[in-house]
Scaffold this motif. Structure first.
Motif, PDB file in Angstrom:
ATOM      1  N   TRP A   1     -19.143 -30.228  19.267  1.00  0.00           N
ATOM      2  CA  TRP A   1     -20.001 -29.637  18.235  1.00  0.00           C
ATOM      3  C   TRP A   1     -20.872 -30.702  17.583  1.00  0.00           C
ATOM      4  N   TYR A   2     -20.286 -31.815  17.176  1.00  0.00           N
ATOM      5  CA  TYR A   2     -21.067 -32.876  16.519  1.00  0.00           C
ATOM      6  C   TYR A   2     -22.177 -33.370  17.444  1.00  0.00           C
TER       7      TYR A   2
ATOM      8  N   ARG B   1     -24.919 -30.649  17.867  1.00  0.00           N
ATOM      9  CA  ARG B   1     -25.615 -30.386  16.602  1.00  0.00           C
ATOM     10  C   ARG B   1     -26.527 -31.548  16.232  1.00  0.00           C
ATOM     11  N   PHE B   2     -26.021 -32.769  16.346  1.00  0.00           N
ATOM     12  CA  PHE B   2     -26.818 -33.909  15.895  1.00  0.00           C
ATOM     13  C   PHE B   2     -27.850 -34.346  16.927  1.00  0.00           C
TER      14      PHE B   2
END
Lengths: 365, 365
Positions: free
Chosen positions: B152-153, B156-157
Motif C-alpha cells: 500500500w505505501y 500510494r506514494f
C-alpha cells in the motif's frame, strides 16, 4: 518532568494487574499519575474496571488513564507533525493529499508512537509519574531506548555522509534543488548542523532521561515458575544493556526460594501473595517507587582509571560480546547492541583488556 | 513453498508449548518442519529440551529448530543485502565503512528481520511447514502483513510522486545526479517501474501468500480465563483484519463453557486438558493443520453484485469503521487499518451503503 515507570516480565505473570495497582498506590500517595496502556483491546479496561479512551480521562483523584491505539496516534502525528513540517520546509507540499486516516501500521510503529505520545505527556508537566504498561518484553526496552539507538544512527551516518566523497560530489547538485524547494539555504559546511541538529538535541535529551532512574525506571514482575524467572533474569540484564534502571523484582502469587532470591540480588524484592488476582488488594503493598538510591548504575566510565564498567546481570560470560568496529565500543548481549560513545580522553583508544566478573563487564582502555 | 503456521493468544496461555507440540506432531506425520522461535532468551530452548542457535539444526527426524536473534540477523542482512545492493547501484559506495555488527535495533526490526528470514527459509524449499512461535500478539499479525501494508505505501506514494508538481520539478535535477552515481539511467516516464517494480512484485507475492491458508495459517490458543478469551476473540478479528486465516481455537488446560464455545463458532475447537504443561503429552492431540476447507474467507469481492464482504469476528459494530479517503476503501478495526484495492470495475466507486451483520462488514458500491 515525570518519572516513567514500567513493568517487564513474561506474559501472564500479572504485569498489568501490578501496573494498575502501582498507579492507584502512587495516586493515593498524592502524586499526579497517568496510567498508559499499550494493549489496544477492551481487556485492559475490563481489568481496570473502567473503559479507557485514547485521550487521558480522570479515573479517581490524581489518577488519569489512557489507552494507545496506533492508527489514531498515527493519524494525529501525520496531521500535526508530518504535514505541518512539510508545509514549513517545502514550497510545494504533496503530503496533504495523503490522509492520516489511511496509513497502515508496520511492526514497531506502535512502540514509536507510544514513546512519542509519552514524551508529549511528559512535557505537559501535568503528571508526576507515567505508569506505562507496555508489552513488557524486549519491545518495551527497545522502545524506551529509541533515543539512544536513534542518536547513534544519526551521529554515525551524519559523520559518514560528511566524510564521504559521495556526499561532497552530490552536494553541489542537491544544494540548488533543496534551496528551491525548501525554504532555507545550507552549505556543505553547516549541513551537519541544520536541520539534523534539532533531531540530535531531542535524541540526546531522551538519552539523558533514559539513564536517570528518577526519569525512567523499570520493575521486574515474575512468578516463581521456572520459565517466568528465567525470562525475568534475562530481561533484567537486557534492561541494563538498554541503559534502563531496574528498581526491583516483584514476586507475584508465590514466594521465591532462597536460591531464586539470591539470583536477583542486590535488587529490592517484594512478595505479593494470598491475593485473588485483583489489583485492589495490592494497593499499598507495592514498593516505594521513589526510592532509587540502591539501584546499581548500568554504565560507569572512569576516565582517570581508563575503565568502562557495564553492569550486565542475568547473562553468562558467553552471552556477552565486546567489539570495536567503528569509532565506538559495542557491547552485544540480550539480543541488543549498545554503542558506547567514549568521552574525549578515551575516544578512539583501543581496548587493552576486558573481563566479565560479578555481573560486570570491565573494559580497560 | 511451505505453510507458515503460527499461534496467537495472550501471554502465559501456553503458546510456545503448543507450537513445540505442533512442530513435533507435523514432523511425526512425515512433513519437513522448521520450528522458529522469536524468543531470543534461553527459555525457549529449556522448554524444547534442547538449546537452539541462529541457524537451523536437526532436532529429531524431519524437525529442525532455529531461534532468531535480531542483532545477528541484522548483521547478515546488512552485509549480504544492503552492502551488496549499494555496491551494485552506486559507483562510490560508502556503507562498507559501517559494520553490520554495530547497528542498533529499533522496535519492529525484530519482526521485519524474522519475516525476511522466514521468506528465505520458505524459498529454500527445504521445509513443508514453518512453525513460527512469534510474540503471538498484534506484532505477529503486523509482521505477517508487512507485504500488504508495504504494498500500500509503495503504490500510494509512488503514485503521489508521479502525479505531483514537485516530482516533475525536481526530476530533471535528480536525473543527472543519479545517472552519475548509480549505474543505470531512468526517465520520468519509467520512474514508476524502475527500480520500485522489483519491490512491488515481492510485496505482491507476499500479499497473495498471506491471503492463502495453505501458505499462512494462524491458530488461537487460550485458557478459559476471562482476559485470555477476550484477547483471543480480539486477536481473531484482528487476524482477519490483517488478512490472515484463522484455522481454529485451542483451549489449553481447561474446558470451555458452551457460551465460550459459541463465541468462537464456526472455528474448529480443540481441548487440551489433563496434561502437566509438557508438550510431549500434546503431540497427536492437536488438530489437523492441513485441513483448511472450513476456514471462513477474510475478504471476498463480488464484482457483479458490486459487493465487498469482510469477515470481522470478535468486534462490535462500534469497533469497526469504514472510510474512503484516497482511491481505496479503508477498514479500521482492532488497532489496524486495511486498505482494499478494488478491481477495475469497482475502482474509485463511492460507497452506497455499509452494514455490519453476523460478523460481516458488507459494503455495497
Amino acid at each position: 518532568m515525570a518519572q516513567i515507570l514500567t513493568f517487564i516480565g513474561k506474559g501472564g505473570v500479572g504485569r498489568s494487574t501490578v501496573a494498575i495497582a502501582a498507579a492507584h498506590q502512587l495516586a493515593e500517595g498524592g502524586q499526579r499519575v497517568l496510567l498508559a496502556s499499550q494493549d489496544p483491546s477492551p481487556v485492559f479496561g475490563q481489568l481496570l474496571g473502567q473503559p479507557l479512551t485514547t485521550t487521558p480521562q480522570a479515573i479517581v483523584p490524581n489518577l488519569w488513564g489512557v489507552q494507545f491505539q496506533a492508527p489514531e496516534l498515527m493519524a494525529t502525528l501525520w496531521d500535526e507533525e508530518v504535514k505541518e513540517r512539510e508545509a514549513r520546509y517545502l514550497r510545494f507540499p504533496i503530503l496533504h493529499t495523503v490522509y492520516g486516516q489511511e496509513l497502515g501500521i508496520f511492526p514497531g510503529m506502535d512502540a514509536a508512537l507510544a514513546l512519542y505520545t509519552i514524551r508529549g505527556y511528559n512535557a505537559s508537566d501535568a503528571y508526576d509519574v507515567i505508569v506505562y504498561d507496555g508489552l513488557g518484553d524486549l519491545t518495551t526496552l527497545r522502545t524506551l531506548s529509541i533515543p539512544e539507538t536513534g542518536g547513534w544512527y544519526l551521529r554515525r551516518f551524519r559523520k559518514l555522509i560528511l566524510e564521504s566523497d559521495l556526499g561532497r560530489t552530490i552536494a553541489p547538485f542537491i544544494q540548488p534543488i533543496t534551496a528551491a524547494v525548501l525554504n532555507f539555504n545550507w552549505s556543505w559546511e553547516n549541513f551537519a548542523e541544520q536541520p539534523s541538529q534539532e533531531a540530535a538535541e531531542m535524541l540526546e535529551e531522551g538519552t539523558i532521561a533514559l539513564a536517570d532512574p528518577k526519569r525512567v525506571l523499570a520493575y521486574l514482575v515474575t512468578t516463581t515458575d521456572a520459565s517466568a524467572t528465567a525470562i525475568a533474569q534475562y530481561y533484567w540484564g537486557s534492561a541494563q544493556q538498554a541503559g534502563i534502571s531496574v528498581g526491583g523484582v516483584i514476586w507475584n502469587q508465590t514466594s521465591p526460594t532462597p536460591e531464586q532470591q539470591t539470583a536477583f540480588a542486590p535488587l529490592v524484592q517484594t512478595e505479593l501473595i494470598n491475593h485473588g488476582g485483583d489489583w485492589r488488594s495490592l494497593v499499598g503493598k507495592l514498593p516505594n517507587f521513589g526510592a532509587i538510591d540502591h539501584i546499581p548504575q548500568a554504565l560507569t566510565i572512569d576516565v582517570p582509571a581508563r575503565q568502562v564498567r557495564a553492569f550486565l546481570p542475568g547473562f553468562t560470560k558467553e552471552q556477552v560480546k565486546l567489539t570495536q568496529y567503528g569509532p565506538e565500543l559495542t557491547i552485544e548481549a540480550g539480543d541488543q547492541r549498545r554503542n558506547i560513545l567514549l568521552p574525549p580522553p578515551l575516544k578512539g583508544q583501543p581496548v587493552k583488556s576486558a573481563k566479565f566478573q560479578d555481573h560486570y563487564l570491565i573494559i580497560s582502555l
